[in-house]
Design a protein around this motif. Structure first.
Motif, mmCIF file in Angstrom:
data_model
loop_
_atom_site.group_PDB
_atom_site.id
_atom_site.type_symbol
_atom_site.label_atom_id
_atom_site.label_comp_id
_atom_site.label_asym_id
_atom_site.label_seq_id
_atom_site.Cartn_x
_atom_site.Cartn_y
_atom_site.Cartn_z
ATOM 1 N N ARG A 1 -3.554 92.068 9.145
ATOM 2 C CA ARG A 1 -2.834 91.321 8.350
ATOM 3 C C ARG A 1 -2.886 91.416 6.640
ATOM 4 O O ARG A 1 -3.706 92.151 6.996
ATOM 5 N N ALA A 2 -1.991 91.565 6.041
ATOM 6 C CA ALA A 2 -2.532 92.013 4.048
ATOM 7 C C ALA A 2 -2.313 90.315 3.416
ATOM 8 O O ALA A 2 -1.241 90.046 3.992
ATOM 9 N N ILE A 3 -2.763 90.570 2.428
ATOM 10 C CA ILE A 3 -2.707 89.552 1.673
ATOM 11 C C ILE A 3 -3.046 90.352 0.151
ATOM 12 O O ILE A 3 -3.276 91.061 -0.340
ATOM 13 N N ILE A 4 -1.513 90.457 -0.198
ATOM 14 C CA ILE A 4 -1.456 91.032 -1.360
ATOM 15 C C ILE A 4 -1.834 89.929 -3.049
ATOM 16 O O ILE A 4 -0.318 89.343 -2.698
ATOM 17 N N GLN A 5 -2.036 90.320 -3.609
ATOM 18 C CA GLN A 5 -2.037 89.158 -4.767
ATOM 19 C C GLN A 5 -1.739 89.522 -6.036
ATOM 20 O O GLN A 5 -3.442 90.545 -6.300
ATOM 21 N N SER A 6 -0.903 89.548 -6.688
ATOM 22 C CA SER A 6 -0.024 89.992 -7.989
ATOM 23 C C SER A 6 -0.869 91.884 -8.229
ATOM 24 O O SER A 6 -1.622 92.878 -8.203
ATOM 25 N N ALA A 7 0.484 92.217 -7.660
ATOM 26 C CA ALA A 7 0.980 93.706 -6.943
ATOM 27 C C ALA A 7 1.941 94.183 -6.789
ATOM 28 O O ALA A 7 2.572 93.637 -5.890
ATOM 29 N N SER A 8 2.549 95.396 -7.481
ATOM 30 C CA SER A 8 3.724 95.666 -6.619
ATOM 31 C C SER A 8 3.615 97.256 -5.676
ATOM 32 O O SER A 8 3.021 97.743 -6.293
ATOM 33 N N CYS A 9 4.274 97.164 -3.954
ATOM 34 C CA CYS A 9 3.649 98.169 -3.916
ATOM 35 C C CYS A 9 4.511 99.094 -4.482
ATOM 36 O O CYS A 9 4.947 99.746 -3.511
ATOM 37 N N SER A 10 5.736 98.759 -4.692
ATOM 38 C CA SER A 10 7.100 99.772 -4.879
ATOM 39 C C SER A 10 6.589 100.640 -6.567
ATOM 40 O O SER A 10 7.137 101.616 -6.981
ATOM 41 N N THR A 11 5.448 100.309 -6.788
ATOM 42 C CA THR A 11 4.705 100.922 -8.261
ATOM 43 C C THR A 11 4.969 102.431 -8.573
ATOM 44 O O THR A 11 3.980 102.913 -7.262
ATOM 45 N N PRO A 12 5.871 103.418 -9.340
ATOM 46 C CA PRO A 12 5.398 104.880 -9.443
ATOM 47 C C PRO A 12 4.142 105.228 -9.476
ATOM 48 O O PRO A 12 3.633 104.519 -10.353
ATOM 49 N N LEU A 13 3.741 106.415 -8.945
ATOM 50 C CA LEU A 13 2.707 106.906 -8.876
ATOM 51 C C LEU A 13 2.593 108.318 -9.481
ATOM 52 O O LEU A 13 3.701 108.883 -9.207
ATOM 53 N N ARG A 14 1.531 108.490 -10.180
ATOM 54 C CA ARG A 14 0.993 109.965 -10.463
ATOM 55 C C ARG A 14 1.302 111.114 -9.176
ATOM 56 O O ARG A 14 0.990 110.518 -8.355
ATOM 57 N N THR A 15 1.769 111.831 -9.633
ATOM 58 C CA THR A 15 2.225 113.474 -8.470
ATOM 59 C C THR A 15 0.390 113.787 -8.260
ATOM 60 O O THR A 15 -0.335 113.398 -9.311
ATOM 61 N N LEU A 16 -0.113 114.606 -7.139
ATOM 62 C CA LEU A 16 -1.373 115.053 -7.763
ATOM 63 C C LEU A 16 -1.465 116.141 -8.395
ATOM 64 O O LEU A 16 -2.247 115.913 -9.525
ATOM 65 N N PRO A 17 -0.371 116.665 -8.683
ATOM 66 C CA PRO A 17 -0.397 117.661 -9.986
ATOM 67 C C PRO A 17 -0.605 116.670 -11.704
ATOM 68 O O PRO A 17 -1.161 117.390 -12.252
ATOM 69 N N GLN A 18 0.455 115.721 -11.663
ATOM 70 C CA GLN A 18 -0.018 115.492 -12.572
ATOM 71 C C GLN A 18 -1.194 114.740 -13.336
ATOM 72 O O GLN A 18 -1.538 114.492 -13.910
ATOM 73 N N ALA A 19 -1.842 113.642 -11.250
ATOM 74 C CA ALA A 19 -2.824 113.608 -11.906
ATOM 75 C C ALA A 19 -3.858 114.179 -11.900
ATOM 76 O O ALA A 19 -5.716 114.706 -12.940
ATOM 77 N N GLU A 20 -3.963 115.952 -11.608
ATOM 78 C CA GLU A 20 -4.495 116.913 -11.870
ATOM 79 C C GLU A 20 -4.691 117.414 -13.013
ATOM 80 O O GLU A 20 -5.829 117.642 -13.786
ATOM 81 N N ALA A 21 -3.908 117.233 -14.388
ATOM 82 C CA ALA A 21 -3.619 117.577 -15.379
ATOM 83 C C ALA A 21 -4.270 116.518 -15.656
ATOM 84 O O ALA A 21 -5.008 117.215 -16.898
ATOM 85 N N PHE A 22 -4.149 115.724 -15.416
ATOM 86 C CA PHE A 22 -5.099 114.391 -16.444
ATOM 87 C C PHE A 22 -6.379 114.275 -16.600
ATOM 88 O O PHE A 22 -6.800 114.613 -17.221
ATOM 89 N N ALA A 23 -6.630 115.093 -14.852
ATOM 90 C CA ALA A 23 -8.114 115.552 -14.924
ATOM 91 C C ALA A 23 -9.005 116.125 -16.077
ATOM 92 O O ALA A 23 -10.145 116.286 -16.977
ATOM 93 N N ALA A 24 -7.681 117.218 -15.978
ATOM 94 C CA ALA A 24 -8.202 118.386 -17.126
ATOM 95 C C ALA A 24 -7.818 118.095 -17.892
ATOM 96 O O ALA A 24 -9.350 118.094 -19.521
ATOM 97 N N LYS A 25 -7.487 116.839 -18.611
ATOM 98 C CA LYS A 25 -7.866 115.901 -19.765
ATOM 99 C C LYS A 25 -9.251 115.433 -20.383
ATOM 100 O O LYS A 25 -9.472 115.803 -21.237
ATOM 101 N N VAL A 26 -9.287 114.809 -18.718
ATOM 102 C CA VAL A 26 -10.158 113.781 -19.681
ATOM 103 C C VAL A 26 -11.605 114.901 -19.520
ATOM 104 O O VAL A 26 -12.846 114.441 -19.928
#
Length: 533
Positions: A232-257
């Protein structure tokens, strides 16, 4: 000799003052044998608790950004009296606390002291904190353990640059979302060991709030990786449909960090001080609230969120989907405490900054009415919908609707506007100057007594009316984790509003203007675009 005795006395006094009160007494213990070794628990607040149990091997130094591995076995008995350290994070909002402890992958267990022949249901709690903060040590588990008569587990997992940034090439974690992988290793530990604590490994509920709730969504949407780990799952204050970064976008952000940190190779990234790397991450994020949300397209999270929901490719378990009535007023409060001015004159400009070319339509739908406090109106507007932010009403309700097409979903709203917020979700001072209401995380004190977003757990006790409502919420959770019916009033097209004046179903979709928001921002809603009423 006298000086030596005095120094010893001072050291002893300092230890006693620093030690938790429970540790200064002689608590009753119980020894449990796990697959890794024996642990000794202690009685606190009428519950048997085990704190700081390592579920993973160290992840510091050369092991930074490594995939989590099971903890090594130990000999003897581990006294599980104290929480493990929080994972590395910076202090935030003048409230949450800094930590530099990289070897932080521990979990805590609480259950009623009475032994029973039947196995108790299990609830695994994932803390919130925008994926960059928080810790399992902020939550008293005894209230839920006794109130729902269950084994309750809380989990530390890597955060921010260490857990939700795309790991550098050359590490075993490359391509993975390590914070989620930590959670999954902890879930496997629970599955394998919870029976020794009196829990039922075939009745596990995975629950979380905010970033923890979004993590629950991620585990639902990776069924091949998580099947059988929870039921079972309890979700408090979040949407499971929220768009996420793709892996290439995340890797670009990591390079910025990495550039912000002044690192050009892996050796530098592994050696840099945790707070320096955290500061580089904050600078790269440029104030984005959930810059370190999970990313999709790698082995941890293969599918995009909306695609998983629309296709039904997720773990089909019953879901209790909750949110608060005034979610985003919390962040308006933070801004006001930080010196921002929300006045009738600045309100239109604030709306334009958030909604751009759609601002005129938004202002027509949400005008500032005579006598309204502009900060409250702005907070309520932001709570109903903000593009891409999952802690908003219409996306939370839409997420529940999409899940409900394939699995049982029960939606509810915490609406106790009299529950304490200052000193719980936001610093006590300065006074924000407007009614915060039932903000994001306001319900936590109903579930975890004295939750204050700090290790002190120093929030005030609930007033009688709020406590009575909290008791009903705990009873509702107890029924849900046991698979019992929640009542005929829980219908698929309504949200149950929990407030001291009473508990009743409401048409939250209409109340929060979700048809308007769907028309203006269709990409954030599922298709076909049918009214859930």
């Amino acid at each position: 000799m006298i000086r030596t005795i005095c120094r010893a006395f001072v050291a002893l006094a300092a230890f006693l003052l620093a030690a938790p009160l429970a540790a200064q007494s002689a608590p009753q213990g119980e020894i449990v044998t796990t697959a890794s070794g024996k642990v000794e628990g202690f009685v606190r607040n009428g519950a048997l608790e085990f704190r700081g149990i390592p579920y993973a091997a160290p992840v510091a130094g050369d092991a930074r950004w490594s995939l989590p591995q099971p903890a090594a076995s130990w000999t003897g008995v581990l006294p599980a009296m104290h929480f493990g350290g929080a994972c590395p994070q910076a202090a935030r909002y003048g409230l949450t606390e800094r930590s530099d402890e990289e070897n932080c992958l521990t979990l805590n267990i609480s259950r009623p002291t009475a032994k029973t022949a039947a196995k108790r249901p299990v609830l695994v709690w994932l803390h919130g904190g925008a994926f960059v903060g928080g810790a399992a040590s902020l939550y008293r588990l005894d209230r839920l353990a006794k109130g729902v008569d269950a084994v309750v587990v809380s989990v530390n997992y890597r955060l921010g640059v260490f857990g939700f940034m795309a790991p550098p090439a050359g590490t075993t974690g490359a391509g993975h979302v390590l914070g989620l992988e930590d959670q999954r290793l902890a879930m496997r530990w629970v599955k394998a060991n919870v029976a020794a604590f009196g829990g039922d490994p075939e009745n596990i509920t995975l629950a979380g709030e905010s970033a923890g709730a979004a993590s629950v969504c991620m585990h639902l949407q990776a069924p091949e990786q998580t099947k059988g780990l929870f039921h079972r799952a309890i979700i408090q204050s979040a949407s499971c449909s929220t768009p996420l970064r793709t892996l290439p976008q995340a890797e670009a952000f990591a390079a910025k960090v990495a550039r912000e940190a002044g690192c050009s190779d892996l050796a530098c990234l592994k050696a840099i001080d945790p707070q320096a790397l955290i500061a580089a991450g904050a600078k790269a994020a440029s104030g984005e609230l959930v810059a370190f949300a999970p990313f999709a397209g790698g082995p941890t999270q293969p599918s995009a969120t909306m695609a998983a929901l629309q296709s039904g490719q997720f773990l089909r378990v019953p879901v209790l989907n909750g949110f608060t009535r005034d979610e985003m007023r919390l962040y308006v409060g933070y801004d006001v405490q930080g010196g921002a001015k929300v006045t009738p004159e600045t309100y239109p400009a604030a709306v334009r900054a958030l909604y751009g070319e759609k601002a005129d339509k938004v202002l027509a739908r949400y005008p500032l009415k005579p006598g309204e406090h502009p900060a409250e109106t702005l907070g309520s507007l932001m709570t109903d919908f903000m593009p891409g932010l999952g802690i908003t009403h219409c996306l939370e309700i839409e997420s529940g609707r999409l899940l409900a097409a394939h699995t049982p979903v029960y939606q509810w709203e915490y609406a106790d506007r009299g529950a304490p917020v200052r000193g719980v979700s936001i610093p006590i001072s300065p006074e924000p100057g407007f009614n915060l209401g039932a903000v994001h995380s306001a319900e936590l004190n109903a579930l975890f007594p004295n939750f204050s977003n700090t290790a002190a757990m120093s929030a005030p006790d609930l007033a009688p009316a709020s406590q009575a409502l909290a008791d009903v919420i705990v009873t509702t959770w107890a029924a849900f984790i046991r698979g019992k019916p929640l009542g005929r009033e829980w219908s698929a097209d309504k949200v149950m509003r929990f407030e001291p004046a009473g508990i009743r179903p409401v048409d939250a979709w209409a109340e929060y203007h979700c048809d308007f928001w769907r028309a203006e921002y269709p990409a954030f809603f599922g298709t076909p675009a049918k009214d859930p009423k």
